[in-house]
Design a protein around this motif. Sequence first.
Motif, short mmCIF file in Angstrom:
data_model
loop_
_atom_site.label_atom_id
_atom_site.label_comp_id
_atom_site.label_asym_id
_atom_site.label_seq_id
_atom_site.Cartn_x
_atom_site.Cartn_y
_atom_site.Cartn_z
N LEU A 17 0.81 -1.23 -0.03
CA LEU A 17 -0.01 0.03 0.03
C LEU A 17 0.84 1.29 -0.08
O LEU A 17 0.63 2.24 -0.44
N LEU A 28 -9.35 2.88 -10.50
CA LEU A 28 -9.28 1.67 -9.68
C LEU A 28 -9.69 0.41 -10.14
O LEU A 28 -10.81 0.44 -10.90
N TYR A 35 -7.46 -1.71 0.81
CA TYR A 35 -7.31 -0.24 0.02
C TYR A 35 -6.91 0.66 0.99
O TYR A 35 -7.27 0.58 2.33
N THR A 50 -12.70 -4.47 1.25
CA THR A 50 -13.86 -4.52 0.63
C THR A 50 -14.02 -5.90 0.17
O THR A 50 -13.07 -6.37 -0.39
N PHE A 55 -12.92 -2.15 -5.63
CA PHE A 55 -12.61 -1.17 -4.90
C PHE A 55 -13.13 0.10 -5.51
O PHE A 55 -13.65 0.92 -4.69
N ALA A 114 -6.08 6.87 -4.05
CA ALA A 114 -6.21 5.75 -3.47
C ALA A 114 -5.15 4.79 -3.93
O ALA A 114 -4.54 4.79 -4.80
N CYS A 116 -4.52 0.11 -3.67
CA CYS A 116 -5.22 -1.04 -3.42
C CYS A 116 -4.41 -2.24 -3.65
O CYS A 116 -3.49 -2.28 -4.47
N PRO A 118 -5.27 -6.15 -4.30
CA PRO A 118 -6.10 -7.04 -4.67
C PRO A 118 -5.92 -8.50 -4.00
O PRO A 118 -4.94 -8.91 -4.06
#
Length: 197
Positions: A17, A28, A35, A50, A55, A114, A116, A118
Motif C-alpha cells: 500500500l 481503481l 485499500y 472490501t 475497490f 487511493a 489497493c 487485490p
Amino acid sequence: MLTGAISMTAEECLMALRSQELRKIDDLPHAIGVYALADHLGTIHYIGITSAESFRDRIYSRHVNGSEERSHKLACNYNIGRMWRDRKCAGHVPSDAKIAKDLRREFIRRHCWAACVPFAGSKPELEALEKQIFRIAPPAMVSWNATRMRVNRLPEPRELVDALIEDLGLGSEERAALERQRRLFEVHGHKSLAPLR
C-alpha cells in the motif's frame, strides 16, 4: 501469515500500500481486497477492506459520494469551505448544500488518491488481515479510521477549488451559493471536527 486464499502477511500488504503509485478513484480495478485512501497531497490516512463491492464501487459510493455525517472518510474530511454541508445546522439551504456536495464529490474524484492490494480471500480472512495491519500501521496512516468525525485540519485547497469551479462552468448563482456555504462553515464547521488528542 494468514492461511487460505490470502498468502500475504500484514507487513507485506502494508508495504504494498505504501510503495505503490497512488491512483485516481476512477482508475481503481474491479477487484476486492485491502485499500488505502489518501488526501489531495498524496498522504494516506485510512486503510479499509472490501469483500463484495469492487475497490472503485466501494470507494466511490461510500467514501466519495457518501454522507459527511457517517464513516465516509473522503466526504467527511473534505467537508470544508465551499464544499461544506450540514443538513442540521441553522441556516441550512438544501439547494445551496447540494451544490456544495456536488462540488466536493467532483473535487475528491479529481484530486484525491487511493492504493489497493487485490485479494480473492473471504470476508473473515480480509477482516483478520485488516486487524493485523491496524496493529502495525503508523498512526498517521490510519488517523481517519478512529472516528466518524472530520480529522483533516487543512484549510480548503482554494486554488484547486477555484480551478474546479471554472472548469465546471459554474455560474454566478452557484458561486454565490458556495460562498454562503463557506460562511456557514466558518461559523459551524468546528462542530464536525474531531478533538485533538
